[in-house]
Each structure stands twice: as C-alpha cells, then as structure tokens.
Design a protein around this motif. Sequence first.
Motif, PDB file in Angstrom:
ATOM      1  N   GLY A  20       0.787  -1.227   0.000  1.00 54.00           N
ATOM      2  CA  GLY A  20       0.000   0.000   0.000  1.00 54.00           C
ATOM      3  C   GLY A  20       0.815   1.272   0.000  1.00 54.00           C
ATOM      4  N   GLN A 141      -6.988  -3.147   8.926  1.00 57.61           N
ATOM      5  CA  GLN A 141      -6.222  -2.086   8.274  1.00 57.61           C
ATOM      6  C   GLN A 141      -5.844  -2.488   6.852  1.00 57.61           C
ATOM      7  OE1 GLN A 141      -5.549   0.940   9.018  1.00 57.61           O
ATOM      8  NE2 GLN A 141      -3.800   1.507   7.751  1.00 57.61           N
ATOM      9  N   CYS A 145      -6.980  -0.523   3.448  1.00 55.23           N
ATOM     10  CA  CYS A 145      -5.978  -0.012   2.505  1.00 55.23           C
ATOM     11  C   CYS A 145      -6.122  -0.666   1.132  1.00 55.23           C
ATOM     12  CB  CYS A 145      -4.572  -0.237   3.066  1.00 55.23           C
ATOM     13  SG  CYS A 145      -4.177   0.819   4.473  1.00 55.23           S
ATOM     14  N   ASN A 148      -8.879   1.006  -0.561  1.00 58.12           N
ATOM     15  CA  ASN A 148      -8.430   2.328  -1.012  1.00 58.12           C
ATOM     16  C   ASN A 148      -7.659   2.216  -2.330  1.00 58.12           C
ATOM     17  OD1 ASN A 148      -8.019   5.232  -0.415  1.00 58.12           O
ATOM     18  ND2 ASN A 148      -5.871   4.655  -0.287  1.00 58.12           N
ATOM     19  N   ARG A 149      -6.796   1.193  -2.437  1.00 61.15           N
ATOM     20  CA  ARG A 149      -6.019   1.003  -3.670  1.00 61.15           C
ATOM     21  C   ARG A 149      -6.939   0.696  -4.855  1.00 61.15           C
ATOM     22  NH1 ARG A 149      -2.755  -2.034  -0.223  1.00 61.15           N
ATOM     23  NH2 ARG A 149      -3.385  -4.015  -1.155  1.00 61.15           N
ATOM     24  N   PRO A 164      -7.815  10.059  -0.638  1.00 60.60           N
ATOM     25  CA  PRO A 164      -7.580   9.185   0.522  1.00 60.60           C
ATOM     26  C   PRO A 164      -8.910   8.657   1.065  1.00 60.60           C
ATOM     27  CG  PRO A 164      -7.375  11.467   1.180  1.00 60.60           C
ATOM     28  CD  PRO A 164      -7.605  11.469  -0.311  1.00 60.60           C
ATOM     29  N   SER A 166      -9.776   5.854   2.271  1.00 62.44           N
ATOM     30  CA  SER A 166      -9.734   5.095   3.519  1.00 62.44           C
ATOM     31  C   SER A 166      -9.836   6.019   4.724  1.00 62.44           C
ATOM     32  CB  SER A 166      -8.441   4.273   3.599  1.00 62.44           C
ATOM     33  OG  SER A 166      -7.311   5.108   3.422  1.00 62.44           O
ATOM     34  N   ILE A 167      -9.276   7.232   4.611  1.00 62.65           N
ATOM     35  CA  ILE A 167      -9.396   8.202   5.699  1.00 62.65           C
ATOM     36  C   ILE A 167     -10.860   8.608   5.861  1.00 62.65           C
ATOM     37  CG2 ILE A 167      -8.765  10.525   6.464  1.00 62.65           C
ATOM     38  CD1 ILE A 167      -6.446   8.646   6.675  1.00 62.65           C
ATOM     39  N   LYS A 170     -12.724   5.707   7.567  1.00 59.18           N
ATOM     40  CA  LYS A 170     -12.442   5.563   8.994  1.00 59.18           C
ATOM     41  C   LYS A 170     -13.056   6.690   9.822  1.00 59.18           C
ATOM     42  CE  LYS A 170      -7.911   4.751   8.500  1.00 59.18           C
ATOM     43  NZ  LYS A 170      -6.519   4.396   8.847  1.00 59.18           N
ATOM     44  N   HIS A 205      -1.651   7.609  11.204  1.00 58.75           N
ATOM     45  CA  HIS A 205      -2.062   7.816   9.814  1.00 58.75           C
ATOM     46  C   HIS A 205      -3.204   8.835   9.706  1.00 58.75           C
ATOM     47  CE1 HIS A 205      -0.334   3.804   8.031  1.00 58.75           C
ATOM     48  NE2 HIS A 205       0.398   4.252   9.056  1.00 58.75           N
ATOM     49  N   GLU A 225      -2.079   6.140   3.050  1.00 59.75           N
ATOM     50  CA  GLU A 225      -3.454   6.577   2.835  1.00 59.75           C
ATOM     51  C   GLU A 225      -3.545   8.076   2.523  1.00 59.75           C
ATOM     52  OE1 GLU A 225      -6.099   4.556   5.919  1.00 59.75           O
ATOM     53  OE2 GLU A 225      -4.097   4.309   6.786  1.00 59.75           O
ATOM     54  N   HIS A 226      -2.961   8.908   3.387  1.00 57.88           N
ATOM     55  CA  HIS A 226      -3.163  10.350   3.318  1.00 57.88           C
ATOM     56  C   HIS A 226      -2.200  11.048   2.359  1.00 57.88           C
ATOM     57  CE1 HIS A 226      -5.138  13.344   6.373  1.00 57.88           C
ATOM     58  NE2 HIS A 226      -5.589  13.500   5.160  1.00 57.88           N
TER      59      HIS A 226
END
Length: 266
Positions: A20, A141, A145, A148-149, A164, A166-167, A170, A205, A225-226
Amino acid sequence: MSRLSFRSVFISDVHLGYAGCKARYLLDFLRTLRCERLYLVGDIVDFENMAKRPYWHASHAAVIRELLAIAALGTRVVYIPGNHDAALRRFAGMRVAGVEISLDAVHVGTDGRRYRVSHGDEYDRHRDAPRWLLALGDVLQDVVCASNRRANALLRLLGLGYRPLSILLKMRIGAARRFIADFERRVAAQAGADGFDGHICGHIHYANMHDHAGALYINDGDWVEHCTGLVEHHDGSFELLHWSDRRLSLARSGTAAEPWPLPAAA
C-alpha cells in the motif's frame, strides 16, 4: 529544476515493503524539495509487514536512494524508528550513511519554541491489548488499505486524481474518531506537562495540526493513505501538505485551515 526550499521537513509512516505504500508520490515530493533538516518520524521501512508478507518494489528502493542522496548533499537527516521498524532502535546514537538514528528528537523553531519529535506509538494505549485483537486490527487495516487502492485504481481509469478514501471511511466510524481525538489530547497534554511547546509525531495515519491547552499538536500523516508531509518554512511556520496527483495545503500554523478531505463530522 527549481526546488521548494524549507527549513525542515517531517515525514513518517511510509511503510516501504508494504504493497500500500505510495512510493511514487513520496519520490516526487522528495525530489521537489530542498531543506536543512529532514526528520524521518518512524515506520519508514515496514520490517514487520515484510516478515509476514515479503514485498519490495523498485520504487521503494528508489526512495531509499533518494533519502541517502539528500543526506549526502548536506541535509541533516534524523531517523526516529517507529513500531514497524523498531529493530533499528538498537542502533540509536549511531550514524549510518550520513543518517542519524535516534529514539526521539527535540526540534527548535526559529522563534526558540521547542517541539518533541517522536513516532508516537509510545502513546498508543492499544499496545498492551491481547495479541488476537492486535492481529484483527492489522487485518482490518489491510482490508481498508486494499479497498483504497482498488477505488483509486478505478478513479485513475476515470481520469480522476487520488483521494484518501480510507481516511474518509475511517472518520465515519465513531470509535476511530474517538481514538484519534484521545490520542491527540494525550500527546499534546504530555508535551505541555514536560515543558515543550508542542509535539510532532506520526503513527496513527491521520494528518492534523491544532493547539491543545497551549501545546501545538502536529501529526505529519502517512504515505499509505493520506500522502502528507509536514514542512517548516524559513519564517518558522508549519504547513501540512497533501502530495499526490494534486498538491494541496491542508493546514498552516497560525491559520484556521482544516485538514482535507474529511467529512464534517470529523
């Protein structure tokens, strides 16, 4: 090529050796800047992940070469190992290929203010949780991730820039928001109690910058992520930068800027 000039730069949670890792964006960031000090604030190399799932991309090696080149050109590079590269903590006090290895550091701003710099895992109350719970957290996690990818791969096909996601996901979970808020309060409160003007860290993160009871809390985020880094300008102000297909200023000390992109509930 003209470069952006900063007094100091702080990056953490790169996780080289993890699928990731957004090494391409980080390389672009590193090749665009010039600075007097570069702090590597932990989890730069993910030895923990590589022990479980060996992975290494050519871009990850390129990041290592770039960091060594920055040190060779005269920038002071300080490597503060985190929990995923904790094996390097045994070398604290040594200099390897021009890179200083330290358990933590004290950064002094142009105005004389003192900031503790550490990875931040020492403030993680989950460190002593049952092993099965920690393993479950790692699995979740990885799932976030990976999602997110895949989502960003689709965005690229649609001609859209990196997000981002995933941010965002979450921060819609109440438990995650409470964990982050509690972590930030504890880190800032301890910095103030120890006589520091603030604390610069990574680990969770989640890039953020805010004042807490007179102590400045700054988290430089991550490159999984960010895709964020913290820079200190020559006038002493700090700025959080998002760096991917598009480059944005998320927050700057002394301003009311909000980190991007987060839902209002965050």
